[in-house]
Design a protein around this motif. Structure first.
Motif, short mmCIF file in Angstrom:
data_model
loop_
_atom_site.label_atom_id
_atom_site.label_comp_id
_atom_site.label_asym_id
_atom_site.label_seq_id
_atom_site.Cartn_x
_atom_site.Cartn_y
_atom_site.Cartn_z
N ALA C 387 28.87 68.42 72.22
CA ALA C 387 29.58 67.14 72.11
C ALA C 387 29.08 66.16 73.15
N LEU C 388 28.90 66.64 74.38
CA LEU C 388 28.41 65.75 75.43
C LEU C 388 26.99 65.30 75.12
N THR C 389 26.18 66.21 74.60
CA THR C 389 24.81 65.86 74.24
C THR C 389 24.80 64.74 73.20
N ILE C 390 25.62 64.93 72.17
CA ILE C 390 25.63 63.92 71.11
C ILE C 390 26.17 62.61 71.63
N ALA C 391 27.16 62.68 72.50
CA ALA C 391 27.71 61.44 73.06
C ALA C 391 26.64 60.68 73.83
N VAL C 392 25.92 61.36 74.71
CA VAL C 392 24.96 60.61 75.53
C VAL C 392 23.74 60.17 74.72
N LEU C 393 23.35 60.98 73.75
CA LEU C 393 22.22 60.54 72.93
C LEU C 393 22.62 59.32 72.09
N ALA C 394 23.87 59.31 71.63
CA ALA C 394 24.35 58.14 70.89
C ALA C 394 24.41 56.93 71.82
N LEU C 395 24.89 57.15 73.03
CA LEU C 395 24.94 56.04 73.98
C LEU C 395 23.53 55.51 74.26
N GLY C 396 22.57 56.43 74.31
CA GLY C 396 21.19 56.02 74.55
C GLY C 396 20.56 55.33 73.34
N GLY C 397 21.30 55.30 72.24
CA GLY C 397 20.80 54.55 71.08
C GLY C 397 19.81 55.32 70.23
N LEU C 398 19.93 56.65 70.20
CA LEU C 398 19.02 57.41 69.35
C LEU C 398 19.64 57.60 67.97
N PRO C 399 18.88 57.32 66.92
CA PRO C 399 19.36 57.64 65.59
C PRO C 399 19.27 59.15 65.37
N PRO C 400 19.97 59.71 64.43
CA PRO C 400 20.88 59.07 63.47
C PRO C 400 22.31 59.04 63.97
N LEU C 401 22.54 58.53 65.17
CA LEU C 401 23.89 58.50 65.73
C LEU C 401 24.39 57.06 65.73
N SER C 402 25.71 56.91 65.81
CA SER C 402 26.30 55.60 65.56
C SER C 402 25.84 54.53 66.55
N GLY C 403 25.59 54.93 67.80
CA GLY C 403 25.21 53.94 68.81
C GLY C 403 23.97 53.17 68.41
N PHE C 404 23.07 53.84 67.76
CA PHE C 404 21.85 53.16 67.30
C PHE C 404 22.20 52.06 66.30
N MET C 405 23.10 52.39 65.38
CA MET C 405 23.37 51.45 64.30
C MET C 405 24.03 50.17 64.80
N SER C 406 24.98 50.30 65.73
CA SER C 406 25.63 49.07 66.19
C SER C 406 24.69 48.25 67.04
N LYS C 407 23.87 48.94 67.84
CA LYS C 407 22.87 48.17 68.60
C LYS C 407 21.94 47.46 67.64
N TRP C 408 21.58 48.15 66.58
CA TRP C 408 20.66 47.56 65.61
C TRP C 408 21.24 46.28 65.02
N GLN C 409 22.53 46.36 64.65
CA GLN C 409 23.14 45.17 64.05
C GLN C 409 23.12 44.00 65.03
N ILE C 410 23.36 44.32 66.30
CA ILE C 410 23.32 43.26 67.31
C ILE C 410 21.90 42.70 67.41
N PHE C 411 20.93 43.60 67.36
CA PHE C 411 19.53 43.15 67.46
C PHE C 411 19.16 42.26 66.26
N VAL C 412 19.61 42.68 65.08
CA VAL C 412 19.34 41.87 63.89
C VAL C 412 19.89 40.47 64.10
#
Lengths: 585, 103, 511
Positions: C387-412
């Protein structure tokens, strides 16, 4: 009969499901983990191979993902299916090899789940025709690569190498990110076929940013100049991973990207030249580095960097077919070389070639197949795939690229022959260096090695059908004839003779290395520079230490005293007021 | 006289704000920092009343000020309770000593 | 359910439940038993609040907003408030479950639950505030409950120090907000958000008092939203609070500050070019300072706290693009990231909290969880580590985790401005994401070592009740990574609404 859309999803999904299954089985049942990993990898390969007769030039599947994310679409055309097959087949062989190689290792679940996750993602990367998805898969492969390089987490070198690989490829990936964002903004979708058809309608500066952004991303992924430093360090990974990810598949993604988008970027001023420069400089530089390293896997890593340079160079000169043909050859013979190196390393428990020697007697099978792979790498005629594809690359370069770059590549071919002989003889010939009992490769290892060796001896016979299979991806007016025509063309090309002469010189140089010691001394400066990776490591270290230093000095400003904290708030207010006052004036 | 009352109040607001902030910036004593905070908020309250007066809606200004008084009292009580605990645990109210969390 | 009634219950339930929770827990405790009723009542109350939330949400999505008049005060739930309320209540519910084992037998356990539920209630109210002063009241109420929660371990020096700093700095910010309100009121004679907006509409430049009021809102609410350099309280407070509260503070409280700021600035819309530029500038500052500060931390929770500073920067960029350029994707991405950050950072703090509990607290120690303590944690705590791994990888913006997607939308959204400056800012944001991996990735590597740290070797087990919220959030982080369109239905209308509040024309684009 399943539709190609289903097959595409299966070839991504089966390995991914396998990743979850292996994890769920748990590390207490290693036999079940080995078995299910092999089964799911093979199932993915079957699905990928089944796509071959159904390849199409139209998008299949169409799932909307939501506002800013476009549609999930796949384009299983010849180029994509070819690379999907390479990824899954070599992936399966690497997994089979792992059954012996990873026997008794802890955390097998993590190992196999990342390997399988990688295989599925690599297929996704090549099949996607939505640029956002390509980027997503691009990053997932980087994630898997990082996780597997640092698989031995207790070893600080492995951890550092993994993080370095992740960060370098991510920095490069920003080029792809910018390109994808620009495409979405200017085209209104991430659809790649639309882009390839209408690229010329985009504003020239936007197209140029995309073209060079993609080149940066490709260079980072394929370990090209100036990002090449991560790949040799990545050799801390378990060897099957090196064979799969860092030789046969992921590192090809950069070449794939350039080849896929070549029709769109071809006309961008200076882009082709830039690609040629990247490829040529890398090919030559890495070949020199391979010559001076004493770590067997590092030699192979430099060699991979160098060979990838050949492919990139071929794209830059317009030789898409040559680049993909060499990609195929290289994927097969380099996977073979890595896996045989893995068998050797597994046997002697060291990667230092100075501690090897005379291993041929104890490991006859490995010796034979590794020599086959080596001869292909060196470009020895006539029965090795590396010879044919490399000559094709050189011929494409002579026709479509600048002369100086061609000269670089030919010299590189000579160096390749030289370092190949060097590492083969250091490993298998000479006096045994007292490594005690050496056990031969296990059965699973041999099962993986033999098909690759056979492939090395035969894939060039597919040149004609392969060209036809790639079809439209090669661009207009680039039809490839039959195998006979292709091979005959190579044999009669002037480049071939020049290259063969240089290769022979390289071989001769190894033969007469004693009498050339004067020359070697003269070139020692270059050797030292090469061992220090021509200063690129120093640049990396400089960036890291500058970042750390600025972080540390920033930390000293956070002194934790309440008065200063309130002062910072006040500063913020005054700054905002001042900016508003100045902006309003 | 009545004309200069708002002006006077405005000067008062600025004086209170300045004094409060200055107190927060220079004191080394937690209790004095809380007092500085009080002065700052008093300035804000006076500003609200003054705003009500300027807008011709003095009742709204006053009722806002009353609400702020309530809220401010709660905050002060919490602050002082924390200060008591700080004195107990750290043995001092010195803000410089109260900087073990940093960086 | 009638929407007005639903909104009434949505606002009332947590605030009414809070004293009941306290009294029930206290009474049970006095009777010589544990404060267990407080635990269960809190979870039940929060779960029950999800019912009116559903009906309110349905009405908001259908009609745009739901209003409620209480005497002279009018409350109005719109899409923006709905996102905040939904995020807050969902996270609070998960935190209340997580806290059951975590806070068990802590002194004052019943207070913790009462405060937790009322803090959630104040944030829901904050999202509904329809006039400036009402906004401040909710904001202040949220602040007071959070002061008490930060300093919950009142015998501990660290918690006390963090509480004091947090209180004083927040109070300074809230005084600034009051002065801003006074300036607006003096000038316009009204406090209702849309009336203020109507009253200030006019040619630029706006009168100086109004511009100053905007600056005061920006900085005043900015203290709570942890804009750099007003963020100095955050790493202390978020690392010293009980882990569930850390998750709340990072996941929703600072975001509530941001929403309050956007609301207040929204009534000064003629200056949206300035506000947009300011948000973008603070966004850049937050990202780089948060990341650099996180890079060399030795305590896990403090590192996460600084990471929150940087993640707020991404939201600021999204909202800055929306405010300054009138691009709805920016606000939608900002809201998506807000929601995601509550999930990812909530998960990170709670997973770290589970380990902190297993390694230290359950053994009677109040030592912080050091990064070194995580060595080899995956061997003994495979699911928590995952769980902690997935949390930090998502925070780091790695796909296919949610953090990547919201950052992407902001970038778009950033690229949709077609402004070179903003495009460079987006690239800068992407580089910052990579930089953040330099501290997230080693954390993951540590956990998968073979050799466990001394703390892990001696650690106790993680209870199921702690694990359950982690599992839920982990799955959500993955699902949203694969299917980002799920939240479109909520973020998109809110984004369009927000953009229209700020004039919707893209004032910055004219520069």
């Amino acid at each position: 009969m399943m539709t190609i859309g289903t097959l595409a999803l299966l070839s991504i999904g089966l390995p991914w499901i396998g990743a979850v299954v292996v994890r769920l089985i748990g590390d207490r049942r290693p036999a079940a983990q080995h078995a299910s990993a092999v089964v799911f990898a093979l199932a993915g390969a079957v699905a990928a191979v089944a796509m071959i007769p159904q390849k199409t030039d139209a998008n299949v599947l169409d799932l909307p993902l939501g506002s800013a994310f476009g549609h999930l679409t796949f384009l299983p055309d010849g180029l994509a299916v070819f690379l999907a097959v390479v990824a899954t087949v070599i992936g399966s062989l690497a997994v089979i090899f792992s059954v012996d190689y990873m026997k008794g290792e802890r955390q097998l679940g993590r190992y196999y789940s990342y390997v399988l996750f990688f295989i599925g993602s690599m297929v996704g990367l090549v099949l996607s025709s939505n640029l956002l998805l390509i980027f997503v898969f691009w990053e997932i492969t980087a994630l898997c690569s990082y996780a597997l390089i640092s698989f031995y987490n207790d070893d600080p070198k492995a951890v550092a190498a993994g993080i370095k690989a992740l960060i370098v490829t991510q920095v490069g990936g920003i080029g792809l990110l910018a390109g994808a964002l620009l495409l979405y903004v200017y085209q209104g979708s991430y659809d790649v076929p639309t882009f390839l058809a209408t690229a010329s309608t985009l504003p020239a500066d936007v197209l140029a940013v995309m073209a060079f952004g993609f080149l940066v991303a490709a260079a980072a992924k394929s370990a090209q100049f100036p990002f090449q430093t991560w790949l040799p360090d990545a050799m801390e990974a378990p060897t099957p991973v090196s064979a799969l990810i860092h030789a046969a598949t992921m590192v090809n993604a950069g070449v794939y990207l350039l080849a896929r988008f070549y029709p769109a970027f071809e006309a961008v001023p200076h882009w082709k030249l830039a690609v040629v420069v990247v490829g040529a400089v890398t090919a030559l530089m890495a070949a020199v580095m391979a010559l001076v390293s004493n770590d067997l896997k590092r030699v192979l890593a430099y060699s991979t960097v160098s060979q990838l340079g050949y492919m990139v160079y071929a794209v830059g000169t317009g030789g898409i077919f040559a680049s993909q043909f060499h990609l195929l050859s290289h994927a097969v013979f380099k996977a073979l070389l890595f896996l045989s190196a893995g068998a050797v390393i597994h046997a002697v428990h060291t990667r230092d070639m100075r501690e090897m020697g005379g291993l041929g007697k104890q490991m006859p099978v490995v010796k034979v197949v590794m020599i086959i792979g080596g001869l292909a790498l060196a470009g020895i005629p006539l029965f090795f795939n590396g010879f044919w594809s490399k000559e094709l690359v050189l011929e494409a370069g002579r026709e479509g690229g600048p002369a100086w770059a061609w000269a670089f590549m030919v010299v590189g071919a000579g160096l390749t022959a030289l370092y190949t002989l060097r590492f083969l003889s250091m490993v298998f010939y000479g006096e045994p260096k007292g490594h005690g009992h050496v056990h031969d490769a296990g059965p699973a290892m041999k099962i993986a090695l033999v098909p690759l060796a056979l492939g090395t001896l035969t894939t060039y016979l597919l040149a004609g059908p392969f060209g036809g299979f790639l079809g439209r991806a090669l661009g207009e007016g680039h039809e490839v004839g039959t195998t006979g025509q292709v091979l005959l063309g190579i044999l009669t090309a002037p480049t071939t003779f020049v290259a063969l002469a240089v290769v022979a010189l390289g071989l001769l140089a190894w033969w007469r290395r004693e009498s050339l010691s004067g020359l070697a001394r003269a070139l020692r400066g270059i050797g030292t520079m090469a061992s220090n990776s021509f200063g690129f490591e120093a640049i990396n270290r400089g960036i890291v230490s500058a970042t750390v230093a600025s972080a540390e000095s920033l930390r000293t400003t956070h002194n934790g005293v309440l008065n200063w904290n309130v002062f910072a708030i006040l500063v913020g207010l005054v700054a905002v007021l001042a900016i508003l006052a100045l902006g309003g004036a | 006289m009545s004309l200069s009352l708002p002006l006077l109040a405005a000067v008062g607001v600025l004086g209170l704000l300045g004094t409060g902030l200055l107190g927060l910036l220079v004191t080394r004593n937690l209790i004095k920092a809380v007092v500085g905070l009080q002065i700052l908020v008093k300035g804000a309250m006076l500003a609200l009343v003054l705003a009500g007066r300027l807008a011709g809606q003095i009742q709204i200004g006053q009722s806002m000020a009353l609400t702020v008084i309530v809220a401010d009292t709660i905050v002060s009580v919490v602050a002082l309770a924390l200060a008591v605990q700080v004195r107990r645990q750290f043995g001092t109210l010195d803000l410089q000593a109260l900087s073990t969390l940093r960086r | 359910m009638n929407p007005t009634l639903a909104l009434t219950w949505l606002l009332l339930l947590p605030l009414l439940a809070s004293p009941v929770i306290y009294l029930a827990g206290r009474a049970s405790f006095r009777l010589g038993k544990s404060a267990a009723p407080a635990r269960w009542l809190a979870a039940v109350a929060l779960a029950a609040t999800l019912v009116p939330l559903y009906y309110t949400g349905e009405a908001v999505l259908r009609a745009g907003s739901v209003s409620l008049q209480v005497g002279a005060i009018s409350l109005r739930m719109d899409g923006v408030g709905l996102i905040l309320a939904g995020t807050v209540l969902a996270l609070t519910f998960l935190v209340s479950i997580f806290s059951m084992p975590y806070m068990r037998r802590e002194e004052g356990e019943e207070k913790h639950y009462a405060l937790l539920v009322s803090m959630a209630g104040t944030m829901v109210g904050l999202g509904c505030a329809n006039d400036l002063f009402n906004l401040w009241v909710w904001f202040e109420a949220m602040a007071v409950t959070s002061f008490l929660l930060v300093a919950f371990y009142r015998e501990q020096r660290g918690a006390l120090e963090a509480g004091v700093k947090y209180l004083v700095q927040s109070a300074v910010g809230s005084a600034f907000v009051l002065i801003g309100i006074a300036l607006v009121f003096a000038r316009t004679g009204t406090l209702e958000l849309s009336q203020v907006a109507a009253a200030v509409a006019g040619p630029l430049p706006l009168p100086l008092p109004l511009a100053a009021a905007g600056a005061l809102f920006l900085i005043g609410f900015g203290v709570k939203a942890a804009l750099v350099p007003l963020h100095t309280w955050l790493p202390d407070a978020h690392s010293q609070a009980p882990s569930g509260i850390s998750a709340m503070l990072s996941g929703v409280v600072i975001e509530a500050g941001l929403v309050a700021m956007l609301r207040a600035l929204g009534c000064l819309a003629p200056m949206s070019a300035s506000w947009g530029a300011m948000l973008l500038a603070f966004g850049a500052l937050n990202m780089v300072v948060g990341n650099l500060m996180a890079l060399r931390q030795t305590q896990v929770k403090r590192m996460f706290a600084y990471s929150s500073v940087s993640h707020l920067g991404y939201m600021l960029i999204g909202f800055g693009v929306a405010v300054g350029y009138g691009i709805a994707n920016g606000a939608a991405g900002g809201f998506f990231h807000l929601l995601n950050h509550a999930l990812m950072k909530g998960l990170a703090f709670m997973a770290a909290g589970a380990l902190l509990y297993a390694l230290h607290i359950s053994r009677g120690s109040h030592d912080p969880l050091m990064i070194d303590d995580l060595n080899g944690a995956a061997g003994k705590y495979p699911l928590t580590a995952l769980a902690l791994t997935i949390a930090v990888l998502a925070l780091g913006g790695l796909p296919p985790l949610s953090g990547f997607m919201s950052k992407w939308q902001i970038f778009v959204a950033g690229f949709e401005t077609r402004s070179a400056a903003v495009e460079i800012l987006v690239i800068f944001a992407a580089i910052n994401s990579v930089l953040s991996l330099a501290y997230y990735a080693p954390l993951v590597n540590r956990m998968y070592r073979h050799e466990p740290s001394a703390a892990v070797a001696a650690g106790r087990s993680v209870s199921v009740l702690m694990g359950a919220p982690l599992a839920v959030m982990t799955i959500l982080v993955i699902v949203l990574g694969f299917w980002p369109g799920l939240v479109d239905a909520i973020t998109h209308p809110a984004a369009v609404h927000l953009v229209s509040i700020f004039g919707g024309v893209g004032a910055l684009a004219r520069f």
